[in-house]
Every structure is written in C-alpha cells, then in structure tokens.
Design a protein around this motif. Structure first.
Motif, mmCIF file in Angstrom:
data_model
loop_
_atom_site.group_PDB
_atom_site.id
_atom_site.type_symbol
_atom_site.label_atom_id
_atom_site.label_comp_id
_atom_site.label_asym_id
_atom_site.label_seq_id
_atom_site.Cartn_x
_atom_site.Cartn_y
_atom_site.Cartn_z
ATOM 1 N N LEU A 130 -25.505 -18.926 -22.217
ATOM 2 C CA LEU A 130 -25.467 -17.015 -21.579
ATOM 3 C C LEU A 130 -24.907 -16.191 -22.812
ATOM 4 O O LEU A 130 -25.152 -15.227 -22.327
ATOM 5 N N GLY A 131 -23.866 -17.191 -23.669
ATOM 6 C CA GLY A 131 -22.853 -16.123 -23.621
ATOM 7 C C GLY A 131 -22.083 -15.329 -22.890
ATOM 8 O O GLY A 131 -21.885 -14.619 -23.546
ATOM 9 N N CYS A 132 -21.444 -16.117 -22.466
ATOM 10 C CA CYS A 132 -20.308 -15.932 -21.517
ATOM 11 C C CYS A 132 -19.425 -16.649 -21.461
ATOM 12 O O CYS A 132 -19.198 -17.566 -22.055
ATOM 13 N N ASP A 133 -18.066 -15.817 -20.927
ATOM 14 C CA ASP A 133 -16.492 -16.787 -21.264
ATOM 15 C C ASP A 133 -16.785 -17.551 -19.629
ATOM 16 O O ASP A 133 -17.595 -17.695 -19.049
ATOM 17 N N PHE A 134 -15.857 -19.025 -20.016
ATOM 18 C CA PHE A 134 -15.566 -20.274 -19.333
ATOM 19 C C PHE A 134 -14.457 -20.409 -19.496
ATOM 20 O O PHE A 134 -13.527 -20.763 -20.322
ATOM 21 N N LEU A 135 -13.753 -20.775 -18.059
ATOM 22 C CA LEU A 135 -12.302 -21.706 -18.169
ATOM 23 C C LEU A 135 -13.034 -22.834 -16.669
ATOM 24 O O LEU A 135 -13.381 -21.908 -15.588
ATOM 25 N N ARG A 136 -11.856 -23.742 -17.139
ATOM 26 C CA ARG A 136 -12.318 -24.651 -16.268
ATOM 27 C C ARG A 136 -11.395 -24.345 -15.554
ATOM 28 O O ARG A 136 -9.863 -24.340 -15.667
ATOM 29 N N ALA A 137 -11.520 -24.583 -13.954
ATOM 30 C CA ALA A 137 -10.736 -24.172 -13.030
ATOM 31 C C ALA A 137 -10.809 -24.894 -11.442
ATOM 32 O O ALA A 137 -12.083 -25.021 -11.191
#
Length: 250
Positions: free
Chosen positions: A51-58
């Motif tokens: 999607l071209g978005c940001d990801f943070l494992r949380a």
C-alpha cells in the motif's frame, strides 16, 4: 477528483490482515497517510509495502507501544487525525463453562484494554493541541445481538460499544468524535473461531442464513463505513454503533 481523506494521518491497528488491511487500503486510496500496526511483522510489512504506507510492530495491550506509534506519527507526519482500533481477539466458540482464564483475559486485554490505552495515550495529544480527532472502534454485532457460545467475546464487544458512546459524549465539546462499526462475521482469519469449526462454505451456511442479505461482512464493507465516519461528511456523527451486517441486527 478530491479524495475524501486527503492529507489526514491515521493509525490503524491490526492492519496486517482482514478488516484492518481493507481499511488501510481504502484510507490510502482516499489520500490518508496511514500507519498500520500489527503483532505479525511479516503480515504488517507485506501490507505496508503493497500500500505504500508505514508499519510498526506493536502490541495494543502495551502502553509503551502506543506511545511509540504516536511518536512515529508526530515525528514522521507532524500530526494525527484518525485512530482506528481494529485489532481484536476471540476464542473458539464453545460452552461458557469451558472457557479458560487465559481465553477470557485475551478477549478483554485485546478488545477492551487496547481502547483504554489508545484513549489514555492519544487523547492528550488532541486535547493539548486543541485538535479535532476521530476514533473509530471495530466492535461487533455480537455486542448488540449476542448468541450462545462466545459469552466473553460478546461481553468485550459490548464494552467497546458502551465505552465508545461514553467517550463520544465526554469529548464532543472538544470536537473529538468516537464511533463504532459493528460487522457481522465475515471470512477472515478468525472466522473458524467464531464458528467453532473449520471455515468452510458448508459450515458457514447456518450463520449466513440469519443474515437477510445472505452473506457476511467483507473488508470492503467495513472499510467503506470507516471511511465515511472518518470523513468531513460525518462531522456531526458521534456515539453511533454503525451496523454493517446486511440486516442481521434488525
């Protein structure tokens, strides 16, 4: 064409699959800068890259993870506008007397504690900066029209709906809106748990027969509802439980 959420910044929990991935896709299409979170590094990374978005494992049950996501939103985009509390958990459909302590705890930690933490960590940002905000919780028809076998999941989703209404009233003067979307069971990674048996077309027939429109909720259905609630079109909408259920709760 003007996109409905142009320039907005959103956090979407549980965005690595199912409804969360569908919401992230819709929001991205509508111009939102999206940060998805998920426990699965692989799923979250895959969806974010597509999607071209940001990801943070949380982990949505941990305060420090919420603090890290807020910090990322401010440091990267300079603002936060929308919070979608989508991450959820359930146990396999079973008689209530057989539910284990860890299954009960999981439902209330993931489904309810996560809302407590999101509000505790994120509301101060909106209040201190005098910014309007939009919180959308993914609740469930199970919290409105419960059926046997998932008592504590149903109860946790009822708590989601009640907390949403309470905060909607409390923070309406601050132009911070709280709404809930209530899907009926769809075909996701948790469907076999709701059914209490494998997710097959044959096993789905019984619950599909209770839905007037003849099918379950899809990620697209839920995403479209969330997009409306997050948009300026819904600026006077707060405290609702929007049933996205094909008539199931009628």
């Amino acid at each position: 064409m003007v996109r409905r959420l142009e320039g907005k910044v959103a956090i979407i929990t549980g965005g690595g699959s199912g409804f969360g991935a569908g919401i992230a896709a819709k929001f991205t299409q509508e111009g939102t800068k999206v940060i998805i979170t998920d426990l699965s590094q692989d799923n979250g990374t895959k969806i974010a890259q597509s999607l071209g978005c940001d990801f943070l494992r949380a982990d949505v049950t941990k305060r420090e993870d919420w603090e890290a996501v807020l910090e990322h939103a401010i440091d990267t985009f300079g603002r936060l506008d929308i919070v979608v509390n989508n991450a959820g958990a359930t146990y396999s459909n079973k008689p209530t007397e057989t539910v284990k302590d860890d299954e009960f705890d999981m439902c209330f930690h993931v489904n309810v504690r996560s809302l407590y933490l999101s509000s505790s960590v994120l509301l101060p940002y909106f209040l201190e900066n005098d910014r309007p905000g939009c919180f959308i919780q993914i609740a469930s028809t199970a919290g409105l029209r419960p059926r046997p076998g998932l008592t504590w999941y149903n109860a946790s989703k009822a708590a989601v709906s009640n907390a949403t209404k309470t905060m909607a009233v409390e923070y309406a003067p601050n132009k911070i809106r709280f709404n809930a979307v209530c899907p009926v069971v769809g075909s996701t990674g948790m469907t076999h748990l709701f059914l209490g048996k494998p997710d097959t077309e044959e096993n789905r027939k019984a619950w599909v027969s209770t839905i007037p429109m003849g099918r379950g909720s899809t990620p697209k259905d839920v995403a479209n509802a969330c997009c409306y609630l997050a948009s300026e079109e819904a600026e006077f909408i707060t405290g609702v439980n929007l049933e996205v259920d094909g008539g199931r709760c009628v």
